[in-house]
Design an enzyme around this catalytic site. Sequence first.
Site, PDB file in Angstrom:
ATOM      1  N   LYS A 112       0.820  -1.216   0.000  1.00  0.00           N
ATOM      2  CA  LYS A 112       0.000   0.000   0.000  1.00  0.00           C
ATOM      3  C   LYS A 112       0.850   1.260   0.000  1.00  0.00           C
ATOM      4  CE  LYS A 112      -3.650  -2.535   0.614  1.00  0.00           C
ATOM      5  NZ  LYS A 112      -4.796  -2.621  -0.249  1.00  0.00           N
TER       6      LYS A 112
HETATM    7  C1  LIG Z   1      -0.888  -7.629   2.265  1.00  0.00           C
HETATM    8  C2  LIG Z   1      -2.013  -7.569   1.289  1.00  0.00           C
HETATM    9  N1  LIG Z   1      -2.021  -8.417   0.260  1.00  0.00           N
HETATM   10  C3  LIG Z   1      -3.027  -8.407  -0.635  1.00  0.00           C
HETATM   11  C4  LIG Z   1      -4.083  -7.547  -0.520  1.00  0.00           C
HETATM   12  C5  LIG Z   1      -5.149  -7.560  -1.566  1.00  0.00           C
HETATM   13  O1  LIG Z   1      -5.002  -6.472  -2.434  1.00  0.00           O
HETATM   14  P1  LIG Z   1      -6.246  -5.867  -3.186  1.00  0.00           P
HETATM   15  O2  LIG Z   1      -7.214  -5.413  -2.139  1.00  0.00           O
HETATM   16  O3  LIG Z   1      -5.714  -4.742  -3.976  1.00  0.00           O
HETATM   17  O4  LIG Z   1      -6.815  -6.960  -3.997  1.00  0.00           O
HETATM   18  C6  LIG Z   1      -4.133  -6.655   0.555  1.00  0.00           C
HETATM   19  C7  LIG Z   1      -5.225  -5.698   0.758  1.00  0.00           C
HETATM   20  O5  LIG Z   1      -5.590  -4.959  -0.065  1.00  0.00           O
HETATM   21  C8  LIG Z   1      -3.042  -6.634   1.451  1.00  0.00           C
HETATM   22  O6  LIG Z   1      -3.013  -5.742   2.428  1.00  0.00           O
HETATM   23  N1  LIG Z   2      -6.462  -5.099   2.108  1.00  0.00           N
HETATM   24  C1  LIG Z   2      -6.822  -3.729   2.185  1.00  0.00           C
HETATM   25  C2  LIG Z   2      -8.286  -3.525   2.020  1.00  0.00           C
HETATM   26  C3  LIG Z   2      -8.592  -2.178   1.434  1.00  0.00           C
HETATM   27  O1  LIG Z   2      -8.105  -2.150   0.136  1.00  0.00           O
HETATM   28  P1  LIG Z   2      -7.922  -0.862  -0.719  1.00  0.00           P
HETATM   29  O2  LIG Z   2      -6.848  -1.229  -1.676  1.00  0.00           O
HETATM   30  O3  LIG Z   2      -9.218  -0.601  -1.358  1.00  0.00           O
HETATM   31  O4  LIG Z   2      -7.514   0.274   0.160  1.00  0.00           O
HETATM   32  C4  LIG Z   2      -6.263  -3.168   3.484  1.00  0.00           C
HETATM   33  O5  LIG Z   2      -5.206  -3.598   3.880  1.00  0.00           O
HETATM   34  O6  LIG Z   2      -6.852  -2.323   4.100  1.00  0.00           O
END
Ligand SMILES: Cc1ncc(COP(=O)(O)O)c(C=O)c1O
Ligand SMILES: N[C@@H](CCOP(=O)(O)O)C(=O)O
Length: 469
Positions: A112
């Site tokens: 993120k």
């Molecule tokens: C460590 C981790 N891996 C994978 C994901 C999944 O990613 P996305 O929500 O973009 O599918 C998340 C949350 O978004 C996450 O925090």
């Molecule tokens: N896995 C995410 C969930 C939110 O996803 P986002 O990409 O829409 O912000 C988290 O860690 O909060």
Amino acid sequence: MKYLSSRGEAPVLSFSDVLLTGLAEDGGLYVPQEWPVLSPEAIRGFAGRPYPQVALEVLTPFVGQDISRADLKRMVDEAYGTFRHPAVAPLVQAGPRDFVLELFHGPTLAFKDVAMQLLARLMDHVLKERGQRATIVGATSGDTGGAAISAFAGSERTDVFILFPKGRVSPVQQRQMTTSGAVNVHAVALEGTFDDCQALVKAMFNDRRFRKASALSGVNSINWARIMAQIVYYFTAAASLGAPDRAVSFTVPTGNFGDIFAGYAAKRMGLPVERLVIATNDNDILERTLVSGRYEMRGVHATTSPSMDIEISSNFERLLFEASGRQAEEVRRLMAQIQQSRAFDVPAGTLAAIRAEFAAGRADEKEVAQTIGATLDASAYLLDPHSAIALNVARRQEGTEPMIALATAHPAKFPAAVKAACGIEPPLPPTHADLMERKESFDVLPNDLDAVERYIAERSRAVTLGAAA
Ligand SMILES: Cc1ncc(COP(=O)(O)O)c(C=O)c1O
Ligand SMILES: N[C@@H](CCOP(=O)(O)O)C(=O)O
């Protein structure tokens, strides 16, 4: 560049407006009006170049004239200067065909940070130019919240409210959200799941009066700029393995579908991607959807990969829009159905288009633990549970092209799960040395829209000073 909503009933916006708007006024998600395409020469030229330089090239067509190239360059350089690894997103070989793309070298040890460090700078820049303030709301299953708090802490133009599901994030994730000490940051433990948190965030955006009064902005992947920034590492990784002259595939641990949608965007921009593989944990709604054509909610349950304990996969809406040939009316109908009956059938043409680009696989709790243990034994490499899901599913895919599994979190964010799987408790990096001793500050709220809106209205300076103060 202009942006339009997946539901077709919101104003068409420029980049800066999309950045501050978050969710479209019709409840949809913004996508670029057309996909910019990068030439094979441009993609070839990305190999070996510093990450910020590639980012500037990939992002410029999306930002258009709204931000000068010099300002964008400064923000990109600053954002990626916060990473502990000089390559920002290094690629590690994990087998004859398998590669791991490490996305966890940012300030909060998860992928993120890649988008959030830039998003905070972009938002501050645009708010300052406009002389405005914003109330930022976010829902998190653990990582978005910490990344947003780290990126926005101390920002003078924003107040940040992060809803996380009480008792369902790891202790490290919780403390990253609750120990910033910043006056503009508010961490809220919600009595509910991540899906409840995200539904409340969307409900706040759909409450026009509240949205306007608080000058609401969002930092979840509903915000196009989040997806945009995540496109870059698909290019750097693929170019380093021979793109555009060699196609690659990606396996992405998936929850809210933002990350893998960024891979889809890279493909639309000209990157030769053979297959995008959705990897899920036991909360396997996306895997079931690809197999059966039916998106059907059955209730979410806690796993060792809590960030992916998600059932309402927000960005799947963006894919439905694209795969249907941008049929906003079809998207509106499907989104209304899920509200009413917690399920919808993906229309045949749309499903065929999705299946042509995507595959899916699931790793259960036993497979996640086995993958962590076996990878440590074979190559002394420690995976976190989310990244283990990606590698496990990646290894089951057929084909000969390089397969890149996205490693989305540092193992030290999930020490209990990693220790249970392989006996080793990964230490936190020195940047986090005192994290578990810092004083926590957060509030607990019920899963209730009025209560959450009241809480925010009482604390947001955009409300008390007026949105344009
Ligand atoms: C460590 C981790 N891996 C994978 C994901 C999944 O990613 P996305 O929500 O973009 O599918 C998340 C949350 O978004 C996450 O925090
Ligand atoms: N896995 C995410 C969930 C939110 O996803 P986002 O990409 O829409 O912000 C988290 O860690 O909060």
